[in-house]
Design a protein around this motif. Sequence first.
Motif, PDB file in Angstrom:
ATOM      1  N   PRO A 127       0.808  -1.243   0.000  1.00  0.00           N
ATOM      2  CA  PRO A 127       0.000   0.000   0.000  1.00  0.00           C
ATOM      3  C   PRO A 127       0.836   1.285   0.000  1.00  0.00           C
ATOM      4  CG  PRO A 127      -0.919  -1.575   1.538  1.00  0.00           C
ATOM      5  CD  PRO A 127       0.385  -2.153   1.055  1.00  0.00           C
ATOM      6  N   ASP A 128       2.028   1.248   0.628  1.00  0.00           N
ATOM      7  CA  ASP A 128       2.871   2.455   0.633  1.00  0.00           C
ATOM      8  C   ASP A 128       3.808   2.516  -0.575  1.00  0.00           C
ATOM      9  OD1 ASP A 128       4.611   0.447   1.328  1.00  0.00           O
ATOM     10  OD2 ASP A 128       5.450   1.490   3.077  1.00  0.00           O
ATOM     11  N   LEU A 129       3.677   1.564  -1.498  1.00  0.00           N
ATOM     12  CA  LEU A 129       4.434   1.506  -2.752  1.00  0.00           C
ATOM     13  C   LEU A 129       5.942   1.362  -2.548  1.00  0.00           C
ATOM     14  CD1 LEU A 129       2.555   4.322  -4.718  1.00  0.00           C
ATOM     15  CD2 LEU A 129       1.994   1.892  -4.613  1.00  0.00           C
ATOM     16  N   SER A 130       6.352   0.827  -1.404  1.00  0.00           N
ATOM     17  CA  SER A 130       7.785   0.682  -1.145  1.00  0.00           C
ATOM     18  C   SER A 130       8.315  -0.705  -1.467  1.00  0.00           C
ATOM     19  CB  SER A 130       8.095   1.013   0.316  1.00  0.00           C
ATOM     20  OG  SER A 130       7.472   0.072   1.161  1.00  0.00           O
ATOM     21  N   VAL A 131       7.428  -1.705  -1.528  1.00  0.00           N
ATOM     22  CA  VAL A 131       7.851  -3.083  -1.792  1.00  0.00           C
ATOM     23  C   VAL A 131       6.984  -3.666  -2.898  1.00  0.00           C
ATOM     24  CG1 VAL A 131       8.100  -5.403  -0.826  1.00  0.00           C
ATOM     25  CG2 VAL A 131       8.578  -3.425   0.595  1.00  0.00           C
ATOM     26  N   ALA A 132       7.631  -4.301  -3.862  1.00  0.00           N
ATOM     27  CA  ALA A 132       6.912  -4.990  -4.931  1.00  0.00           C
ATOM     28  C   ALA A 132       7.339  -6.451  -4.918  1.00  0.00           C
ATOM     29  CB  ALA A 132       7.229  -4.363  -6.276  1.00  0.00           C
TER      30      ALA A 132
END
Length: 112
Positions: A42-47
């Motif tokens: 959700p915080d776009l830090s991990v994919a």
Amino acid sequence: MESTRQAKISRLLQKELSEIFRQQTAKTHGTLVSVSAMRVSPDLSVAKAYLSIFPSEKGPEMLKSITASAKTIRYELAQRVRFQLRKTPELQFFLDDSLDYIENIDHLLEEK
């Protein structure tokens, strides 16, 4: 539930990561790596990238190699998406064995 932004970023990363692996296929001597799914936090830090590797016997070995070169792959991905994203998420790779699971089920159903 995944937000619209997460879904868009997932599709973008999946497309670009697939292209990176497609270009690397010549160096892997007959091993095909495809990105079957991407999940972005959700915080776009991990994919999280779920990889389908053919032939599946080489899967764990290729996953280990890909994980070892994750920083290089992230840098190359950042170069490709630099105009769409400010910050490229950290990449985590997982083996997607759903095709092996389906094949096993088919094999068990044929036996009966």
